[in-house]
Design a protein around this motif. Structure first.
Motif, PDB file in Angstrom:
ATOM      1  N   GLY A 269      77.570  17.642 -70.589  1.00  0.00           N
ATOM      2  CA  GLY A 269      76.285  18.240 -70.933  1.00  0.00           C
ATOM      3  C   GLY A 269      75.061  17.553 -70.362  1.00  0.00           C
ATOM      4  O   GLY A 269      73.942  17.980 -70.612  1.00  0.00           O
ATOM      5  N   VAL A 270      75.244  16.481 -69.590  1.00  0.00           N
ATOM      6  CA  VAL A 270      74.106  15.837 -68.927  1.00  0.00           C
ATOM      7  C   VAL A 270      73.742  16.697 -67.724  1.00  0.00           C
ATOM      8  O   VAL A 270      74.600  17.075 -66.936  1.00  0.00           O
ATOM      9  N   ARG A 271      72.467  17.024 -67.573  1.00  0.00           N
ATOM     10  CA  ARG A 271      72.032  17.856 -66.454  1.00  0.00           C
ATOM     11  C   ARG A 271      71.160  17.102 -65.457  1.00  0.00           C
ATOM     12  O   ARG A 271      71.010  17.519 -64.313  1.00  0.00           O
ATOM     13  N   GLN A 272      70.576  15.988 -65.888  1.00  0.00           N
ATOM     14  CA  GLN A 272      69.790  15.167 -64.973  1.00  0.00           C
ATOM     15  C   GLN A 272      69.759  13.738 -65.502  1.00  0.00           C
ATOM     16  O   GLN A 272      70.006  13.495 -66.681  1.00  0.00           O
ATOM     17  N   VAL A 273      69.489  12.802 -64.603  1.00  0.00           N
ATOM     18  CA  VAL A 273      69.437  11.394 -64.962  1.00  0.00           C
ATOM     19  C   VAL A 273      68.196  10.748 -64.363  1.00  0.00           C
ATOM     20  O   VAL A 273      67.644  11.221 -63.372  1.00  0.00           O
ATOM     21  N   VAL A 274      67.793   9.649 -64.986  1.00  0.00           N
ATOM     22  CA  VAL A 274      66.700   8.825 -64.487  1.00  0.00           C
ATOM     23  C   VAL A 274      67.225   7.393 -64.456  1.00  0.00           C
ATOM     24  O   VAL A 274      67.815   6.918 -65.440  1.00  0.00           O
ATOM     25  N   LEU A 275      67.042   6.694 -63.334  1.00  0.00           N
ATOM     26  CA  LEU A 275      67.432   5.296 -63.240  1.00  0.00           C
ATOM     27  C   LEU A 275      66.273   4.434 -63.718  1.00  0.00           C
ATOM     28  O   LEU A 275      65.130   4.603 -63.280  1.00  0.00           O
ATOM     29  N   LEU A 276      66.586   3.524 -64.630  1.00  0.00           N
ATOM     30  CA  LEU A 276      65.583   2.622 -65.190  1.00  0.00           C
ATOM     31  C   LEU A 276      65.909   1.182 -64.834  1.00  0.00           C
ATOM     32  O   LEU A 276      67.079   0.790 -64.804  1.00  0.00           O
ATOM     33  N   ASP A 277      64.882   0.391 -64.598  1.00  0.00           N
ATOM     34  CA  ASP A 277      64.978  -1.066 -64.469  1.00  0.00           C
ATOM     35  C   ASP A 277      64.202  -1.607 -65.649  1.00  0.00           C
ATOM     36  O   ASP A 277      62.961  -1.610 -65.634  1.00  0.00           O
ATOM     37  N   GLY A 278      64.906  -1.995 -66.701  1.00  0.00           N
ATOM     38  CA  GLY A 278      64.238  -2.303 -67.960  1.00  0.00           C
ATOM     39  C   GLY A 278      63.668  -1.006 -68.509  1.00  0.00           C
ATOM     40  O   GLY A 278      64.390  -0.044 -68.721  1.00  0.00           O
ATOM     41  N   ASP A 279      62.352  -0.942 -68.687  1.00  0.00           N
ATOM     42  CA  ASP A 279      61.694   0.275 -69.150  1.00  0.00           C
ATOM     43  C   ASP A 279      60.964   1.011 -68.024  1.00  0.00           C
ATOM     44  O   ASP A 279      60.316   2.021 -68.260  1.00  0.00           O
ATOM     45  N   THR A 280      61.077   0.506 -66.803  1.00  0.00           N
ATOM     46  CA  THR A 280      60.395   1.092 -65.649  1.00  0.00           C
ATOM     47  C   THR A 280      61.293   2.099 -64.944  1.00  0.00           C
ATOM     48  O   THR A 280      62.443   1.781 -64.620  1.00  0.00           O
ATOM     49  N   GLU A 281      60.781   3.308 -64.709  1.00  0.00           N
ATOM     50  CA  GLU A 281      61.543   4.311 -63.974  1.00  0.00           C
ATOM     51  C   GLU A 281      61.598   3.927 -62.497  1.00  0.00           C
ATOM     52  O   GLU A 281      60.566   3.724 -61.867  1.00  0.00           O
ATOM     53  N   VAL A 282      62.812   3.839 -61.965  1.00  0.00           N
ATOM     54  CA  VAL A 282      63.009   3.554 -60.547  1.00  0.00           C
ATOM     55  C   VAL A 282      62.944   4.868 -59.770  1.00  0.00           C
ATOM     56  O   VAL A 282      62.242   4.975 -58.774  1.00  0.00           O
ATOM     57  N   TYR A 283      63.684   5.875 -60.222  1.00  0.00           N
ATOM     58  CA  TYR A 283      63.593   7.227 -59.662  1.00  0.00           C
ATOM     59  C   TYR A 283      64.211   8.228 -60.624  1.00  0.00           C
ATOM     60  O   TYR A 283      64.934   7.869 -61.537  1.00  0.00           O
ATOM     61  N   GLY A 284      63.921   9.466 -60.356  1.00  0.00           N
ATOM     62  CA  GLY A 284      64.434  10.560 -61.172  1.00  0.00           C
ATOM     63  C   GLY A 284      63.270  11.338 -61.730  1.00  0.00           C
ATOM     64  O   GLY A 284      62.108  10.977 -61.519  1.00  0.00           O
ATOM     65  N   PRO A 285      63.549  12.428 -62.379  1.00  0.00           N
ATOM     66  CA  PRO A 285      64.898  12.875 -62.703  1.00  0.00           C
ATOM     67  C   PRO A 285      65.639  13.432 -61.488  1.00  0.00           C
ATOM     68  O   PRO A 285      65.045  14.032 -60.606  1.00  0.00           O
ATOM     69  N   MET A 286      66.946  13.191 -61.492  1.00  0.00           N
ATOM     70  CA  MET A 286      67.833  13.655 -60.438  1.00  0.00           C
ATOM     71  C   MET A 286      68.827  14.620 -61.078  1.00  0.00           C
ATOM     72  O   MET A 286      69.551  14.251 -61.997  1.00  0.00           O
ATOM     73  N   SER A 287      68.857  15.830 -60.590  1.00  0.00           N
ATOM     74  CA  SER A 287      69.726  16.867 -61.143  1.00  0.00           C
ATOM     75  C   SER A 287      71.191  16.600 -60.804  1.00  0.00           C
ATOM     76  O   SER A 287      71.510  16.152 -59.704  1.00  0.00           O
ATOM     77  N   LEU A 288      72.077  16.907 -61.759  1.00  0.00           N
ATOM     78  CA  LEU A 288      73.502  16.847 -61.525  1.00  0.00           C
ATOM     79  C   LEU A 288      74.081  18.208 -61.184  1.00  0.00           C
ATOM     80  O   LEU A 288      75.212  18.320 -60.726  1.00  0.00           O
ATOM     81  N   ASP A 289      73.300  19.263 -61.408  1.00  0.00           N
ATOM     82  CA  ASP A 289      73.776  20.617 -61.108  1.00  0.00           C
ATOM     83  C   ASP A 289      73.815  20.837 -59.607  1.00  0.00           C
ATOM     84  O   ASP A 289      72.935  20.368 -58.879  1.00  0.00           O
ATOM     85  N   PRO A 290      74.829  21.578 -59.125  1.00  0.00           N
ATOM     86  CA  PRO A 290      74.874  21.885 -57.693  1.00  0.00           C
ATOM     87  C   PRO A 290      73.705  22.784 -57.307  1.00  0.00           C
ATOM     88  O   PRO A 290      73.192  23.537 -58.152  1.00  0.00           O
ATOM     89  N   PRO A 291      73.262  22.734 -56.063  1.00  0.00           N
ATOM     90  CA  PRO A 291      72.155  23.579 -55.628  1.00  0.00           C
ATOM     91  C   PRO A 291      72.528  25.054 -55.734  1.00  0.00           C
ATOM     92  O   PRO A 291      73.676  25.437 -55.510  1.00  0.00           O
TER      93      PRO A 291
END
Length: 67
Positions: A43-65
């Motif tokens: 059920g996860v549809r997107q993710v965000v990579l965090l370094d501590g509490d800082t967003e590194v990148y995202g949201p990145m979709s897991l759904d196919p285009p």
């Protein structure tokens, strides 16, 4: 700091996922590359990579285009 993933639905609302911490970005991304199909099935549809509490990148979709 440690790297971790934040799991979200398609609207950006938080959803449950594995609580993992990684020493570096490469380790976090390697884990994600091997695990994303399972996250999508759970059920996860997107993710965000965090370094501590800082967003590194995202949201990145897991759904196919859309085709």
């Amino acid at each position: 700091m440690s790297y971790r993933w934040r799991y979200e639905d398609e609207s950006g609302a938080p959803v449950d996922g594995p609580e993992m911490a990684f020493d570096d970005q490469d380790e976090a991304e390697e884990w994600f590359s091997a695990t994303w199909p399972d996250l999508l099935a759970d059920g996860v549809r997107q993710v965000v990579l965090l370094d501590g509490d800082t967003e590194v990148y995202g949201p990145m979709s897991l759904d196919p285009p859309a085709q």
